[in-house]
Structures are given as structure tokens and as C-alpha cells.
Design a protein around this motif. Structure first.
Motif, PDB file in Angstrom:
ATOM      1  N   VAL A 114       0.843  -1.212   0.137  1.00 40.20           N
ATOM      2  CA  VAL A 114       0.027   0.021   0.083  1.00 40.20           C
ATOM      3  C   VAL A 114       0.881   1.127   0.101  1.00 40.20           C
ATOM      4  O   VAL A 114       0.580   2.130  -0.785  1.00 40.20           O
ATOM      5  CB  VAL A 114      -1.001   0.087   1.344  1.00 40.20           C
ATOM      6  N   ASP A 115       2.090   1.096   0.871  1.00 39.58           N
ATOM      7  CA  ASP A 115       2.727   2.282   0.776  1.00 39.58           C
ATOM      8  C   ASP A 115       3.645   2.463  -0.635  1.00 39.58           C
ATOM      9  O   ASP A 115       3.940   3.684  -0.683  1.00 39.58           O
ATOM     10  CB  ASP A 115       3.921   2.150   1.900  1.00 39.58           C
ATOM     11  N   ALA A 116       3.765   1.471  -1.356  1.00 33.58           N
ATOM     12  CA  ALA A 116       4.365   1.455  -2.489  1.00 33.58           C
ATOM     13  C   ALA A 116       3.235   1.815  -3.606  1.00 33.58           C
ATOM     14  O   ALA A 116       3.942   2.277  -4.781  1.00 33.58           O
ATOM     15  CB  ALA A 116       4.958   0.029  -3.036  1.00 33.58           C
ATOM     16  N   GLY A 117       2.100   2.113  -3.360  1.00 30.48           N
ATOM     17  CA  GLY A 117       1.068   2.688  -4.182  1.00 30.48           C
ATOM     18  C   GLY A 117       0.579   1.405  -5.152  1.00 30.48           C
ATOM     19  O   GLY A 117       0.094   1.810  -6.041  1.00 30.48           O
ATOM     20  N   TYR A 118       0.667  -0.126  -4.733  1.00 30.31           N
ATOM     21  CA  TYR A 118       0.221  -1.004  -5.594  1.00 30.31           C
ATOM     22  C   TYR A 118      -1.287  -1.329  -5.624  1.00 30.31           C
ATOM     23  O   TYR A 118      -1.838  -1.973  -6.430  1.00 30.31           O
ATOM     24  CB  TYR A 118       1.176  -2.069  -5.317  1.00 30.31           C
ATOM     25  N   LEU A 119      -1.614  -1.100  -4.357  1.00 30.07           N
ATOM     26  CA  LEU A 119      -3.119  -1.518  -4.055  1.00 30.07           C
ATOM     27  C   LEU A 119      -4.111  -0.397  -4.011  1.00 30.07           C
ATOM     28  O   LEU A 119      -4.060   0.772  -3.335  1.00 30.07           O
ATOM     29  CB  LEU A 119      -3.145  -2.284  -2.597  1.00 30.07           C
ATOM     30  N   LEU A 120      -5.330  -0.669  -4.628  1.00 29.95           N
ATOM     31  CA  LEU A 120      -6.543   0.152  -4.620  1.00 29.95           C
ATOM     32  C   LEU A 120      -7.096  -0.035  -3.222  1.00 29.95           C
ATOM     33  O   LEU A 120      -7.502  -1.140  -2.777  1.00 29.95           O
ATOM     34  CB  LEU A 120      -7.365  -0.179  -5.836  1.00 29.95           C
ATOM     35  N   LYS A 121      -7.629   1.123  -2.937  1.00 24.35           N
ATOM     36  CA  LYS A 121      -8.515   1.214  -1.421  1.00 24.35           C
ATOM     37  C   LYS A 121     -10.015   0.834  -1.836  1.00 24.35           C
ATOM     38  O   LYS A 121     -10.472   0.947  -2.894  1.00 24.35           O
ATOM     39  CB  LYS A 121      -8.607   2.537  -1.022  1.00 24.35           C
ATOM     40  N   LEU A 122     -10.546  -0.229  -1.195  1.00 20.33           N
ATOM     41  CA  LEU A 122     -11.709  -0.749  -1.425  1.00 20.33           C
ATOM     42  C   LEU A 122     -12.857  -0.561  -0.796  1.00 20.33           C
ATOM     43  O   LEU A 122     -13.927  -1.072  -0.931  1.00 20.33           O
ATOM     44  CB  LEU A 122     -11.403  -2.499  -1.439  1.00 20.33           C
ATOM     45  N   THR A 338      -4.606 -12.884   0.266  1.00 22.01           N
ATOM     46  CA  THR A 338      -5.641 -11.955   0.129  1.00 22.01           C
ATOM     47  C   THR A 338      -5.709 -11.944  -1.416  1.00 22.01           C
ATOM     48  O   THR A 338      -4.621 -12.215  -2.362  1.00 22.01           O
ATOM     49  CB  THR A 338      -5.589 -10.641   0.521  1.00 22.01           C
ATOM     50  N   LEU A 339      -6.878 -11.476  -1.909  1.00 25.95           N
ATOM     51  CA  LEU A 339      -6.919 -10.872  -3.292  1.00 25.95           C
ATOM     52  C   LEU A 339      -6.856  -9.455  -3.148  1.00 25.95           C
ATOM     53  O   LEU A 339      -7.830  -8.832  -2.542  1.00 25.95           O
ATOM     54  CB  LEU A 339      -7.955 -11.424  -3.906  1.00 25.95           C
ATOM     55  N   ALA A 340      -6.363  -8.844  -4.150  1.00 27.93           N
ATOM     56  CA  ALA A 340      -6.462  -7.253  -4.319  1.00 27.93           C
ATOM     57  C   ALA A 340      -6.644  -6.758  -5.534  1.00 27.93           C
ATOM     58  O   ALA A 340      -6.372  -7.314  -6.399  1.00 27.93           O
ATOM     59  CB  ALA A 340      -4.915  -6.717  -3.634  1.00 27.93           C
ATOM     60  N   VAL A 341      -7.189  -5.282  -5.690  1.00 25.96           N
ATOM     61  CA  VAL A 341      -7.266  -4.844  -7.057  1.00 25.96           C
ATOM     62  C   VAL A 341      -6.166  -3.854  -7.077  1.00 25.96           C
ATOM     63  O   VAL A 341      -5.742  -3.015  -6.206  1.00 25.96           O
ATOM     64  CB  VAL A 341      -8.337  -4.082  -6.961  1.00 25.96           C
ATOM     65  N   GLY A 342      -5.515  -3.894  -8.389  1.00 28.43           N
ATOM     66  CA  GLY A 342      -4.275  -3.001  -8.624  1.00 28.43           C
ATOM     67  C   GLY A 342      -4.433  -1.611  -8.526  1.00 28.43           C
ATOM     68  O   GLY A 342      -5.566  -1.140  -9.174  1.00 28.43           O
ATOM     69  N   ALA A 343      -3.575  -0.688  -8.056  1.00 24.90           N
ATOM     70  CA  ALA A 343      -4.114   0.812  -8.063  1.00 24.90           C
ATOM     71  C   ALA A 343      -3.978   1.219  -9.412  1.00 24.90           C
ATOM     72  O   ALA A 343      -4.487   2.438  -9.872  1.00 24.90           O
ATOM     73  CB  ALA A 343      -2.826   1.392  -6.988  1.00 24.90           C
TER      74      ALA A 343
END
Length: 456
Positions: A114-122, A338-343
Motif C-alpha cells: 500500500v505504501d508503494a502505491g500498488y493496491l487500490l482502496k476498497l 488475499t486478493l487485491a485490486v491493482g491501483a
């Protein structure tokens, strides 16, 4: 040795180039007829020993594409162990051209990524997803970061326990069911096993850099959190140095390896030692006990990598004890993915729809059964098929009451590596427990700075 991993280590490494294409999409939401010729990219892990997620993704792809005309879901799993998977995923994240729309994310990487900006806030999506209410509240925290928002949705969770071969222990005169009350009782049992058959591995605990995160999750932490020490002080948000518990934990590992109760140091440093644990030593009666994850039966059940008919009768589970049997009596570690959505996703709405398809009840049930996961959806946890699939589900689920989680900070991956180095130095005889602990402390100070360490 996953989930730590899980410590579900993969067998083959894929070329970095194979990483760029991974693509996935799907959804339990209503059809989107105007989606129009779009492609969702997805990255996830698949190995010779871990195919459960690939099966779910294949099913989710079919469901999603049937419900969303004009949307293509390209699946390109990465064949790599946990550490290399993370490296390749990070490489893909660097460019919008290769960054995935949906991806498989280790819980301990969520905050740093998240700090690296890879994950979208859900948060906004989850508020509108009816199934979110089915997820266990504690499990939801796996994808939550310091700002209080959620960036990833859990697939399942796990615990760690001592898995033991009943026949091997009985041969050594050990009463069953076996539940050691202290570290000393573990050593006493291991010595009895070795005395009864010198060719048997009495008690295995992973150590060294070869087994990566498995070393800390299926070994070191069971020791450390059974002392009065911790790796990280949550109150002060600082890393602990000068820890007697850390030195004592390393000393226990030294005893195991010096007395040849564990595997040889050379075997311990082999990244594929887990294959022998599951595929040879336990089924052939050459290993008495090891510390491993709740996912262990997935290797032996029908369709598993190392099918072992009758493992349910031969194997037993015990809680890893605290050092001297002090409260709460035992220790476990939990992780999970987990599964995440890319930022960087150009189609975040569709990406989240795919995520909900992959994690609907049907697919979550299949994944939890096939991967021997502890369910994070309440409806799956209550499902009769789930409860019947794993004879040890109650034993490993009960360990949640004494479990711990890795510090979810951006610094953690480097601290974990420092722990692995310390364990390797001790089991190979390169350093004493005291010297290895001192070097660990120095490394931590160098990595995070004096303002982020606590003498304790």
C-alpha cells in the motif's frame, strides 16, 4: 509450505518475462453488457504443490466472462516460491503496462505494498458488496492498514501446529495423544525417538534462508512468542532488540541441530526440504514430528501432491507449547493470503467484480477445502462439506485462540530476513546464539534506525 505462508514452497521458478501477462477478471455481480472489449490482467501463484487457487481462478474466469460480454480474462499464473513470487509481482507493478488488475497478495506484504502505491482502496466497493458481511471480522483486518481502510480481501487463514506420526512416537514408547507442555518435553520426546531409532528425524523445525518465510512462521516464532519476548512492540511501534527470548529461541534450535534431532544443516538449507517432509519422511515413517501449517492435509488428501491414503489414522496434531508451560500454554502463528485490486487498473470496477466472483461462497468453499484453509467466510465455516473435508479442522481452528500475526509493517520483510540469517548462523555452527542475536540486533538498528528500536 505455504501460507506462510504460509510455507507452501513452490517447485519451479518461472522466467520473469512470464510475469508480465497475468490477467484475471470475474464477478458475482450483474452482467455488464456495455463493458466492451476489455481485458483484465491478473497475477497469482501456482506451483506443483499449490493448484487450488488456479482451479478457482479458472472457474471464476468462466463465470465472469459469461456474465460480462466483451470482457476477456487472461490467467497467467506465476510458477515460483513465495519469496520469488513477491519479487516478480513487484516487478510487474512498476509499469502500468504490466501491472495486474487483480492479484494474489500475502497478508504481510499488504502494508508495504500500500505504501508503494500498488493496491487500490476498497472501502467504497466493500460497502456495496452484500457478501462482505459474511467475512469474519478478525479476518477482515488482514487487508486493513494504518489509515483504517481495507485494501485486500482474505481468501483464508491458517495456524501452525506440531504434526506428528503416531506410529513413530508409539515405537519410541510415547503415550498418545501427545501434547508437550514445554520446550524441555519436546526435547525429551525427541531424544527418546532418536534412541529408539537413530535413522528417524525426531523433531524438525525449519531454519536458515533456504526455507525463507517458512523458517520464521514454522519455527522461530513458535519459540519466540513462547517466551516473554516479542519481535515488535505494538504499543511503541518499535522493533525489540536485546531480547533474551530471541537468544533462548536460537539456543533451542542449536540444541535440536547439535544433537541431530532435526534434519542435517545441509538439508535445512535446501529450499525444497519441505518436499521430503510431506512426500517422503512422514509417509515412510522416517520423521516423528515437525512444525507446520494447518494446510498440511492438503498435500496428502485425495488429489493432493503427495496422496497418502490413511494419513488421517497415522498423523496427529499438537499445540506448540510455551517455553515453560506458562499461560496461555501454547503458541501458534497465522498468516494467509488475499486478493487485491491493482491501483493502476484501468478498469477497477470490473476488477473488483472479478474479485467478488473469485471469493463468492462456491469458490471460497472449493479453495478452503482443496487447500486445507481455515475459512474466513462464516457461511463456508458452517458448511457440511467443509467440516467433513479435513479431519483436523477443529484442532487447527482451535489454535486461533493462541495465535500471533507477523508485524504488518513496511520494514518487516527485511527484519524477517535478518531472523533467517541468525537461525542459519546458529544451526551451521557459524555463530553462537549470543553472537547471532547480537548481529541480529545490529542489523535491525542499521535497517530501521535508533529511533525505531526498543531495548526490552
Amino acid at each position: 509450505m505455504k501460507l506462510a505462508g504460509l510455507n507452501r514452497v513452490a517447485a519451479k521458478f518461472a522466467a520473469i518475462a512470464s510475469l508480465a501477462a497475468v490477467v484475471v477478471a470475474a464477478s458475482s455481480c450483474s452482467p455488464t453488457p456495455d463493458a466492451g472489449n476489455k481485458t483484465l490482467k491478473v497475477v497469482y501463484q501456482k506451483t506443483d504443490a499449490f493448484t487450488a487457487l488456479d482451479a478457482v481462478m479458472q472457474d471464476a474466469k468462466k463465470e465472469f466472462e459469461a456474465a460480462n460480454s466483451g470482457v476477456a480474462v487472461e490467467l497467467q499464473p506465476i510458477q515460483a516460491n513465495d519469496d520469488d513470487y513477491g519479487t516478480k509481482l513487484a516487478l510487474a507493478q512498476r509499469s502500468g503496462d504490466t501491472a495486474p488488475d487483480v492479484f494474489y497478495e500475502d497478508t504481510f506484504k499488504v502494508r508495504s505494498d500500500v505504501d508503494a502505491g500498488y493496491l487500490l482502496k476498497l472501502d467504497g466497493y466493500l460497502e456495496k458488496w452484500a457478501d462482505w458481511s459474511q467475512f469474519n471480522e478478525a479476518a477482515k483486518a488482514a487487508g486493513r492498514v494504518d489509515d483504517g481502510s481495507i485494501y485486500a480481501v482474505p481468501l483464508g487463514t491458517d495456524t501452525r501446529a506440531i504434526w506428528y506420526n503416531k506410529k513413530v512416537l508409539q515405537k519410541a514408547g510415547i503415550s498418545l495423544p501427545w501434547q508437550p507442555k514445554s520446550w524441555e518435553e519436546i526435547l525429551t520426546t525427541a531424544r527418546a525417538v532418536k534412541a529408539s531409532d537413530p535413522n528417524v528425524i525426531a523433531f524438525n523445525m525449519y531454519a536458515g534462508k533456504g526455507t525463507g518465510e517458512g523458517t520464521v512462521m514454522q519455527g522461530f516464532y513458535e519459540l519466540l512468542y513462547g517466551t516473554d519476548s516479542t519481535l515488535y512492540d505494538e504499543d511503541s511501534k518499535k522493533w525489540v532488540v536485546g531480547s533474551q527470548g530471541l537468544t533462548d529461541s536460537l539456543a533451542f534450535l542449536k540444541t535440536l541441530y547439535d544433537e541431530k534431532l532435526a534434519v542435517s544443516p545441509a538439508e535445512a538449507l535446501d529450499a525444497n526440504v519441505w518436499k521430503k517432509v510431506f512426500g517422503e519422511w512422514f509417509p515412510q515413517g522416517k520423521l516423528a514430528a515437525t512444525v507446520e501449517g494447518s494446510y498440511t492435509p492438503s498435500f496428502w488428501q485425495k488429489g493432493g501432491t503427495y496422496e497418502w491414503p490413511g494419513y488421517e489414522q497415522d498423523m496427529g496434531v499438537a499445540m506448540f507449547p510455551t517455553r515453560n508451560g506458562q499461560e496461555p500454554g501454547g503458541v501458534s502463528m497465522s498468516g494467509g493470503w488475499t486478493l487485491a485490486v491493482g491501483a493502476k487498473s484501468k478498469n477497477p470496477d470490473l476488477a473488483f467484480q472479478f474479485l467478488t466472483t473469485a471469493l463468492n461462497k462456491k469458490n471460497a468453499l472449493a479453495y478452503d477445502i482443496n487447500n486445507s484453509q481455515i475459512a474466513v467466510r462464516n457461511d463456508v465455516a458452517a458448511d457440511a462439506d467443509y467440516l467433513a473435508a479435513n479431519p483436523f479442522v477443529k484442532d487447527v481452528s482451535d489454535l486461533v485462540a493462541v495465535t500471533h500475526y507477523r508485524p504488518a509493517t513496511a520494514d518487516y520483510p527485511r527484519i524477517s530476513t535478518a531472523v533467517q540469517v541468525a537461525t542459519e548462523s546458529v544451526i551451521t555452527g557459524k555463530q553462537s546464539p549470543e553472537d547471532a542475536a547480537a548481529e541480529y540486533d545490529a542489523t535491525v538498528r542499521k535497517l530501521v534506525g535508533e529511533d525505531k528500536v526498543l531495548e526490552k
